[in-house]
Design a protein around this motif. Sequence first.
Motif, PDB file in Angstrom:
ATOM      1  N   ALA A  74     -11.093  12.278   0.240  1.00  0.00           N
ATOM      2  CA  ALA A  74     -10.759  10.862   0.059  1.00  0.00           C
ATOM      3  C   ALA A  74     -11.377  10.085   1.209  1.00  0.00           C
ATOM      4  CB  ALA A  74      -9.240  10.666   0.038  1.00  0.00           C
ATOM      5  N   ILE A  75     -11.927   8.933   0.883  1.00  0.00           N
ATOM      6  CA  ILE A  75     -12.611   8.117   1.886  1.00  0.00           C
ATOM      7  C   ILE A  75     -12.109   6.680   1.784  1.00  0.00           C
ATOM      8  CG2 ILE A  75     -14.860   7.266   2.694  1.00  0.00           C
ATOM      9  CD1 ILE A  75     -16.079   9.747   1.150  1.00  0.00           C
ATOM     10  N   VAL A  76     -11.746   6.120   2.947  1.00  0.00           N
ATOM     11  CA  VAL A  76     -11.359   4.712   2.993  1.00  0.00           C
ATOM     12  C   VAL A  76     -12.129   4.052   4.123  1.00  0.00           C
ATOM     13  CG1 VAL A  76      -9.063   5.134   2.049  1.00  0.00           C
ATOM     14  CG2 VAL A  76      -9.379   5.133   4.515  1.00  0.00           C
ATOM     15  N   ALA A  77     -12.550   2.819   3.896  1.00  0.00           N
ATOM     16  CA  ALA A  77     -13.387   2.162   4.895  1.00  0.00           C
ATOM     17  C   ALA A  77     -13.214   0.655   4.814  1.00  0.00           C
ATOM     18  CB  ALA A  77     -14.853   2.522   4.650  1.00  0.00           C
ATOM     19  N   GLY A  78     -13.457   0.020   5.951  1.00  0.00           N
ATOM     20  CA  GLY A  78     -13.430  -1.439   5.969  1.00  0.00           C
ATOM     21  C   GLY A  78     -13.530  -1.947   7.379  1.00  0.00           C
ATOM     22  N   LYS A  79     -13.917  -3.199   7.487  1.00  0.00           N
ATOM     23  CA  LYS A  79     -14.018  -3.853   8.788  1.00  0.00           C
ATOM     24  C   LYS A  79     -12.672  -3.795   9.511  1.00  0.00           C
ATOM     25  CE  LYS A  79     -17.880  -6.031   9.975  1.00  0.00           C
ATOM     26  NZ  LYS A  79     -18.539  -5.618  11.230  1.00  0.00           N
ATOM     27  N   GLU A  80     -12.731  -3.752  10.841  1.00  0.00           N
ATOM     28  CA  GLU A  80     -11.539  -3.788  11.680  1.00  0.00           C
ATOM     29  C   GLU A  80     -10.630  -4.945  11.222  1.00  0.00           C
ATOM     30  OE1 GLU A  80     -12.680  -2.800  15.893  1.00  0.00           O
ATOM     31  OE2 GLU A  80     -11.894  -4.832  16.091  1.00  0.00           O
ATOM     32  N   GLY A  81      -9.377  -4.676  11.047  1.00  0.00           N
ATOM     33  CA  GLY A  81      -8.430  -5.729  10.706  1.00  0.00           C
ATOM     34  C   GLY A  81      -8.412  -6.132   9.244  1.00  0.00           C
ATOM     35  N   CYS A  82      -9.270  -5.514   8.440  1.00  0.00           N
ATOM     36  CA  CYS A  82      -9.321  -5.937   7.040  1.00  0.00           C
ATOM     37  C   CYS A  82      -8.095  -5.430   6.285  1.00  0.00           C
ATOM     38  CB  CYS A  82     -10.622  -5.498   6.375  1.00  0.00           C
ATOM     39  SG  CYS A  82     -10.558  -3.926   5.532  1.00  0.00           S
ATOM     40  N   THR A  83      -7.723  -6.161   5.275  1.00  0.00           N
ATOM     41  CA  THR A  83      -6.562  -5.748   4.479  1.00  0.00           C
ATOM     42  C   THR A  83      -6.983  -5.469   3.035  1.00  0.00           C
ATOM     43  OG1 THR A  83      -6.078  -8.085   4.190  1.00  0.00           O
ATOM     44  CG2 THR A  83      -4.777  -6.898   5.835  1.00  0.00           C
ATOM     45  N   ASP A  84      -8.102  -6.038   2.637  1.00  0.00           N
ATOM     46  CA  ASP A  84      -8.624  -5.836   1.284  1.00  0.00           C
ATOM     47  C   ASP A  84      -9.795  -4.862   1.387  1.00  0.00           C
ATOM     48  OD1 ASP A  84      -9.011  -6.111  -1.396  1.00  0.00           O
ATOM     49  OD2 ASP A  84     -10.033  -8.054  -1.268  1.00  0.00           O
ATOM     50  N   PHE A  85      -9.503  -3.598   1.136  1.00  0.00           N
ATOM     51  CA  PHE A  85     -10.498  -2.561   1.401  1.00  0.00           C
ATOM     52  C   PHE A  85     -11.508  -2.451   0.256  1.00  0.00           C
ATOM     53  CE2 PHE A  85      -6.973  -1.529   4.109  1.00  0.00           C
ATOM     54  CZ  PHE A  85      -7.587  -1.101   5.273  1.00  0.00           C
ATOM     55  N   PRO A  86     -12.796  -2.425   0.609  1.00  0.00           N
ATOM     56  CA  PRO A  86     -13.813  -2.247  -0.434  1.00  0.00           C
ATOM     57  C   PRO A  86     -13.977  -0.763  -0.778  1.00  0.00           C
ATOM     58  CG  PRO A  86     -14.879  -2.475   1.697  1.00  0.00           C
ATOM     59  CD  PRO A  86     -13.389  -2.578   1.949  1.00  0.00           C
ATOM     60  N   ILE A  87     -14.473  -0.488  -1.956  1.00  0.00           N
ATOM     61  CA  ILE A  87     -14.879   0.882  -2.295  1.00  0.00           C
ATOM     62  C   ILE A  87     -16.151   1.173  -1.499  1.00  0.00           C
ATOM     63  CG2 ILE A  87     -15.880   2.312  -4.143  1.00  0.00           C
ATOM     64  CD1 ILE A  87     -12.980   1.955  -4.706  1.00  0.00           C
ATOM     65  N   ALA A 111     -11.384   4.981  -2.086  1.00  0.00           N
ATOM     66  CA  ALA A 111     -10.132   4.262  -2.293  1.00  0.00           C
ATOM     67  C   ALA A 111     -10.094   2.875  -1.663  1.00  0.00           C
ATOM     68  CB  ALA A 111      -8.975   5.094  -1.746  1.00  0.00           C
ATOM     69  N   LYS A 112      -9.489   1.974  -2.406  1.00  0.00           N
ATOM     70  CA  LYS A 112      -9.136   0.655  -1.871  1.00  0.00           C
ATOM     71  C   LYS A 112      -7.697   0.674  -1.382  1.00  0.00           C
ATOM     72  CE  LYS A 112     -10.323  -2.856  -4.641  1.00  0.00           C
ATOM     73  NZ  LYS A 112     -11.344  -3.711  -4.046  1.00  0.00           N
ATOM     74  N   SER A 113      -6.876   1.481  -2.053  1.00  0.00           N
ATOM     75  CA  SER A 113      -5.475   1.665  -1.680  1.00  0.00           C
ATOM     76  C   SER A 113      -5.036   3.005  -2.261  1.00  0.00           C
ATOM     77  CB  SER A 113      -4.605   0.538  -2.253  1.00  0.00           C
ATOM     78  OG  SER A 113      -4.455   0.726  -3.649  1.00  0.00           O
ATOM     79  N   GLU A 114      -3.779   3.362  -2.029  1.00  0.00           N
ATOM     80  CA  GLU A 114      -3.307   4.660  -2.531  1.00  0.00           C
ATOM     81  C   GLU A 114      -3.335   4.743  -4.056  1.00  0.00           C
ATOM     82  OE1 GLU A 114       0.433   6.077  -0.884  1.00  0.00           O
ATOM     83  OE2 GLU A 114      -0.253   5.506   1.121  1.00  0.00           O
ATOM     84  N   THR A 115      -3.261   3.604  -4.693  1.00  0.00           N
ATOM     85  CA  THR A 115      -3.203   3.621  -6.163  1.00  0.00           C
ATOM     86  C   THR A 115      -4.441   3.044  -6.821  1.00  0.00           C
ATOM     87  OG1 THR A 115      -1.991   1.551  -6.020  1.00  0.00           O
ATOM     88  CG2 THR A 115      -0.680   3.559  -6.318  1.00  0.00           C
ATOM     89  N   ASP A 116      -5.298   2.447  -6.035  1.00  0.00           N
ATOM     90  CA  ASP A 116      -6.507   1.810  -6.582  1.00  0.00           C
ATOM     91  C   ASP A 116      -7.729   2.529  -6.012  1.00  0.00           C
ATOM     92  OD1 ASP A 116      -8.412   0.167  -7.624  1.00  0.00           O
ATOM     93  OD2 ASP A 116      -7.745  -1.663  -6.610  1.00  0.00           O
ATOM     94  N   TYR A 117      -8.287   3.412  -6.828  1.00  0.00           N
ATOM     95  CA  TYR A 117      -9.420   4.203  -6.341  1.00  0.00           C
ATOM     96  C   TYR A 117     -10.329   4.618  -7.486  1.00  0.00           C
ATOM     97  CZ  TYR A 117      -6.370   8.034  -7.838  1.00  0.00           C
ATOM     98  OH  TYR A 117      -5.552   8.857  -8.581  1.00  0.00           O
ATOM     99  N   GLN A 118     -11.529   5.036  -7.109  1.00  0.00           N
ATOM    100  CA  GLN A 118     -12.471   5.585  -8.090  1.00  0.00           C
ATOM    101  C   GLN A 118     -12.714   7.036  -7.745  1.00  0.00           C
ATOM    102  OE1 GLN A 118     -16.083   3.296  -8.584  1.00  0.00           O
ATOM    103  NE2 GLN A 118     -14.963   1.364  -8.484  1.00  0.00           N
ATOM    104  N   GLU A 119     -12.711   7.875  -8.758  1.00  0.00           N
ATOM    105  CA  GLU A 119     -12.964   9.297  -8.522  1.00  0.00           C
ATOM    106  C   GLU A 119     -14.258   9.707  -9.215  1.00  0.00           C
ATOM    107  OE1 GLU A 119      -9.705  12.055  -9.059  1.00  0.00           O
ATOM    108  OE2 GLU A 119     -11.121  13.653  -9.526  1.00  0.00           O
ATOM    109  N   MET A 120     -15.055  10.469  -8.481  1.00  0.00           N
ATOM    110  CA  MET A 120     -16.329  10.975  -9.023  1.00  0.00           C
ATOM    111  C   MET A 120     -16.561  12.344  -8.416  1.00  0.00           C
ATOM    112  SD  MET A 120     -18.170   8.121  -6.781  1.00  0.00           S
ATOM    113  CE  MET A 120     -16.724   7.152  -7.258  1.00  0.00           C
ATOM    114  N   THR A 121     -17.688  12.943  -8.742  1.00  0.00           N
ATOM    115  CA  THR A 121     -18.005  14.223  -8.115  1.00  0.00           C
ATOM    116  C   THR A 121     -19.174  14.031  -7.154  1.00  0.00           C
ATOM    117  OG1 THR A 121     -19.627  14.885  -9.756  1.00  0.00           O
ATOM    118  CG2 THR A 121     -17.314  15.475 -10.199  1.00  0.00           C
TER     119      THR A 121
END
Length: 137
Positions: A74-87, A111-121
């Motif tokens: 699982a990978i999450v990323a975003g600018k410091e302090g961001c709250t709306d995480f991009p894929i 993932a953008k959040s625990e419930t909003d994510y895209q899964e691929m291989t």
Amino acid sequence: MQNELLIRAAFAARENAYTPYSHFKVGAALLAESGRVYTGCNIENAAYTPSNCAERTALFKAVSEGERHFEAIAIVAGKEGCTDFPITGPCGVCRQALYEFGGKKLRVILAKSETDYQEMTLGDLLPYGFGPQDLAP
Ligand code: THU
């Protein structure tokens, strides 16, 4: 392990990202076939080149602990302090590093959040990847 738990671990790892130069924080959580989860964050460096991505931090921690086979990351990323995480997809170097051990079937959860994510291989992200099988006799 549920995707949500893996994403939660990635968000927690992101908190430790050391990013004084890009201010872009990444967290990763890698699930080994053993059931253990290895987390990683990006770690930057004043000389820039020695910086390490979150995905490879997690992978190298795991491999150095004896793991060789993986199920998901699982990978999450975003600018410091961001709250709306991009894929955010893993960089090319990390795709290649993961391919060595995860192969085409590794599940990649962006993932953008625990419930909003895209899964691929990993095969989706690195078609015609070069791996150990290409060097086999
Ligand atoms: N980064 C990662 O940690 N993973 C990726 O797959 C893409 C980029 C980091 C490297 C650097 O610290 C920052 O994000 C900006 O490129």
